[in-house]
Design an enzyme around this catalytic site. Structure first.
Site, PDB file in Angstrom:
ATOM      1  N   ASP A 226      44.350  19.781   6.756  1.00  0.00           N
ATOM      2  CA  ASP A 226      43.044  19.130   6.799  1.00  0.00           C
ATOM      3  C   ASP A 226      42.206  19.798   5.709  1.00  0.00           C
ATOM      4  O   ASP A 226      42.536  20.891   5.234  1.00  0.00           O
ATOM      5  CB  ASP A 226      42.393  19.243   8.181  1.00  0.00           C
ATOM      6  CG  ASP A 226      41.300  18.174   8.339  1.00  0.00           C
ATOM      7  OD1 ASP A 226      40.860  17.626   7.310  1.00  0.00           O
ATOM      8  OD2 ASP A 226      40.900  17.887   9.485  1.00  0.00           O
TER       9      ASP A 226
HETATM   10  C1  BGC Z   1      38.639  15.421   8.399  1.00  0.00           C
HETATM   11  C2  BGC Z   1      39.855  14.562   8.119  1.00  0.00           C
HETATM   12  C3  BGC Z   1      39.646  13.808   6.837  1.00  0.00           C
HETATM   13  C4  BGC Z   1      39.406  14.805   5.718  1.00  0.00           C
HETATM   14  C5  BGC Z   1      39.187  14.167   4.359  1.00  0.00           C
HETATM   15  C6  BGC Z   1      38.268  16.302   7.226  1.00  0.00           C
HETATM   16  O1  BGC Z   1      37.042  16.913   7.414  1.00  0.00           O
HETATM   17  O2  BGC Z   1      38.863  16.230   9.532  1.00  0.00           O
HETATM   18  O3  BGC Z   1      40.072  13.680   9.186  1.00  0.00           O
HETATM   19  O4  BGC Z   1      40.736  12.977   6.568  1.00  0.00           O
HETATM   20  O5  BGC Z   1      38.234  15.559   6.025  1.00  0.00           O
HETATM   21  O6  BGC Z   1      37.960  13.526   4.324  1.00  0.00           O
END
Ligand code: BGC
Length: 731
Positions: A226
């Site tokens: 993530d």
């Molecule tokens: C989120 C993800 C997301 C990623 C990219 C993170 O903060 O938890 O679900 O895909 O950011 O935006």
């Protein structure tokens, strides 16, 4: 690794290999043109494409489909597959190679601010729908990224909180939806979560990323972090993480190089991760060229509308129709006293439409999942298509926030004045349609809710409207459960529209006027009070630890185990017609499978849908849920029509996790199989005897789930890296 990939790895120097292990920027992998590796773009996700224009918080328009909790309420894998396919078409038009979704985390508590992004409180429902989404998406040549692996069930302290759950709980509840998707749909990537599990960050968790995911489940794809979830790159690569996102400007490569020099990181681990990134890039871009998107080029002028030609390339028209269809299939009729719904379009009733959300509907939540919709159907306009000038509107309550996709229409802000105006309108009308819901600020990333109640001014409005004595139909927008104290019993009907995407306005009107059957069913329990919910006493954890003391008992498993009354049970939802169940039988039973049948008949006078839910009840045991969903099917039937449905259950469907024996264990005895229209409305049952039988965890790559696609990849042997985090102990 395949021979071609091994050849590429052998051609790369260390710097090149390390450069592949983190992004080039926020959204791209690192290109190495010398060996034919273009950059690959990763984009949010999950219910629409969120691609940047270069201006903060301005995104290129794309279709905003209903969010995952609404998809969960459809109980319709085929429809969800079509959503995945449409998302793939838009991703291709916008030059995105991997869509960052779907999310299959469990709704452990209704307080989680990101529940709108998750399908359900049950791994079978979430897993089977997400598998369909992945299959649809990947059929277009665009990859899916299953997230957030694993146990990311709260937003408070999300990057630090340590989930303390025993292994059985993790495997039966929090990992199971991931397992089902990986097993049946082969997502190209899995995104690890922010949180820790048993003290170790998911991004650095060897047991999770290597022992379970790769060795037991045989997962061959990419593991991506993530965004900013990696704290120690050496520990992450050693644990089985392949790609750190976003890029760190060389910081992580430097740390990895030092790890190699100091002997805390093996070159084999680097090669393995680099090989997986290469495999992934080649899968995304088999032609070796970066994506080219004229729509993207046109869309980067912030705020500029897309031309007709570009909208056509996106599939905007047909995808808007699909968004409406899915929104309609998700709409869940919770209550319908004396059949007040559907309304008759030909009557002369004067209808008071009350509530700001009738003008600007809640279509989605906030955060990385936010989409800039190509258009938005206004519910009030939809109602007027049926009832014309028999409708009149009053705002009813202040709608303080500005939804980021659209400025709210002129907003009055005095709560008392707005309420009085709405009550005056109600008094002059024959019935009231009140559009209420959670505010956007309650359904966002990085924050949890503090209450399950609707905002106080909406509750006051509902009671004041009820005081008029006019029939009161509530249209509720919420991606996660709400409590209904003070107003529930005073309503005539409650229609839950979830966060229904850009077509929800037209879909709501069609259901209200009987053009469509409300065929949604709850993918989560609606509790009576926050105090009744599992995990609420420990939420959001103490001293950085969230103790999952309720174990496997989340959602309906919890309420059933405690024998607690609920407002509406998991699986509940009314139709405008009614259904009968008959002829339930066990057709065949072998040590591996049980074949079942049940007949469902539309006993009412209208066309409509029933969701037949199959639960198993194990022989009595104090530490097993009373009843667990194992299969389901949604059927549309004409009045008087009947259909015989067939289901196959497998060993795993009767088993629980015996962590000591490292296996799924089916205990011998008589199991009841219940066919129900909710977890608490059993309509037919059969009994089936099962023998004692176990299946080791390491067979999970070939173990049965109720969906197709078994036995894909053989399990490989166990191993441990330098940071071999252990399976969690019991708590
Ligand atoms: C989120 C993800 C997301 C990623 C990219 C993170 O903060 O938890 O679900 O895909 O950011 O935006």
């Amino acid at each position: 690794m395949s021979p071609e990939v091994a050849k590429i790895v052998a051609m790369l120097n260390l710097d090149q290999k390390l450069s592949l292990l983190s992004g080039a920027d926020d959204w791209h992998t690192t290109e190495i043109p010398e060996v034919g590796l273009p950059p690959v773009e990763l984009g949010d996700g999950p219910h629409g494409l969120r691609t940047e224009t270069g201006v903060d918080m301005v995104w290129i328009p794309s279709t905003c489909f209903p969010t995952a909790s609404a998809l969960g309420a459809t109980w319709d894998p085929e429809l969800v597959r079509r959503v995945g396919l449409a998302l793939g078409e838009e991703a291709r038009a916008l030059g995105v190679d991997l869509l960052l979704g779907p999310g299959v985390n469990m709704k452990r508590t209704p307080l989680c601010g990101r529940n709108f992004e998750y399908f359900a409180e049950d791994p079978v429902l979430a897993g089977d729908l997400a598998a369909a989404y992945v299959q649809g998406l990947q059929s277009t040549g665009i990859g899916a990224c299953l997230k957030h692996f694993a146990a990311n069930n709260q937003e408070t302290l999300r990057t630090e909180i340590s989930v303390e759950a025993d292994e059985r709980t993790l495997r039966e509840i929090y990992l199971e939806a991931f397992h089902r998707v990986i097993h049946t749909a082969d997502p190209w990537a899995v995104m690890c979560s922010y949180n820790r599990i048993g003290g170790v960050h998911a991004s650095q968790h060897h047991w999770l990323l290597t022992e379970v995911l790769r060795q037991e489940w045989g997962y061959p794809g990419l593991v991506v972090s993530d965004w900013d979830a990696v704290h120690d790159p050496v520990a992450a690569v050693s644990a089985g993480l392949d790609l750190e996102m976003p890029g760190t400007g060389g910081r992580s490569a430097f740390a990895l190089r030092r790890g190699l020099a100091e002997g805390t990181l093996s070159e084999a681990a680097v090669d393995q991760a680099a090989a997986r990134v290469i495999e992934f890039v080649r899968r995304c871009r088999p032609d070796g060229a970066p994506a080219h998107s004229p729509v993207r080029q046109a869309g980067i002028v912030p705020g500029a509308p897309l031309s007709e030609a570009h909208l056509a390339e996106l599939g905007a028209e047909t995808h808007h129709e699909l968004a409406r269809e899915v929104a309609s299939a998700a709409i869940t009729l919770l209550r319908n006293e004396d059949g007040v719904l559907p309304l008759d379009p030909d009557s002369d009733q004067r209808i008071a439409v009350v509530g700001g959300y009738a003008r600007v509907p809640r279509i989605q939540g906030g955060g990385s999942a936010g989409v800039n919709p190509t258009r938005v159907d206004e519910p009030l306009a939809g109602l007027r298509e049926f009832a014309g000038d028999r409708t009149a509107y009053a705002q009813g309550y202040p709608v303080p926030e500005t939804d980021f996709y659209r400025e709210l229409a002129p907003d009055l802000s005095d709560s008392d004045e707005l309420r009085e105006e709405a009550v005056r309108l109600a008094v002059e009308s024959d019935l009231v349609l009140a559009f209420v819901g959670l505010p956007l600020s309650s359904e966002v990333e990085a924050a949890d809710r503090t209450t399950l109640a609707l905002p106080e001014d909406q509750v006051q409005l509902l009671t004041a409207l009820a005081d008029t004595g006019k029939p009161l139909i509530v249209v509720l927008a919420a991606g996660s459960a709400v409590t209904m104290d003070g107003w529930h019993d005073r309503t005539d009907a409650i229609l839950l529209t979830w966060l229904g995407g850009q077509g929800v306005g037209a879909a709501t009107a069609a259901v209200i006027f009987g053009r469509a059957d409300p065929s949604g069913r709850l993918g989560e329990t609606y509790p009576l009070a926050l105090e009744d919910t599992p995990g609420c006493r420990d939420f959001p954890g103490v001293g950085g630890r969230a103790i999952y003391a309720e174990g496997v008992f989340i959602g309906y498993r919890w309420y059933d185990h405690r024998n607690l009354p609920v407002r509406y049970p998991f699986g509940h939802g009314l139709s405008y017609t009614s259904f009968g169940y008959s002829d339930a039988e066990v057709v065949a039973s072998t040590p591996e499978t049980v074949e079942l049948r049940v007949r469902v008949t539309n006993a009412g006078s209208r066309h409509g849908a029933e969701v037949v839910q199959v639960y198993i009840e194990p022989p009595h045991s104090a530490d097993r849920p009373e009843r667990e969903l194992r299969a389901f099917e949604k059927v549309w039937l004409d009045s008087g029509e009947s259909r015989l449905l067939a289901f196959t259950l497998h060993h795993r469907d009767f088993a629980f996790v015996d962590a000591t024996a490292r296996s799924w264990r089916q205990v011998s005895g008589t199991y009841r199989v219940c066919f129900g229209s909710s977890s608490r409305a059993v309509r037919a049952t059969v009994a089936v005897d099962r023998p004692d039988a176990t299946r080791p965890f390491r067979d999970d790559a070939g173990a049965g789930s109720t969906t197709a696609g078994r036995g894909r990849v053989p399990a490989v042997g166990h191993g441990g890296g330098p940071d071999a985090s252990r399976a969690p102990d019991a708590v």
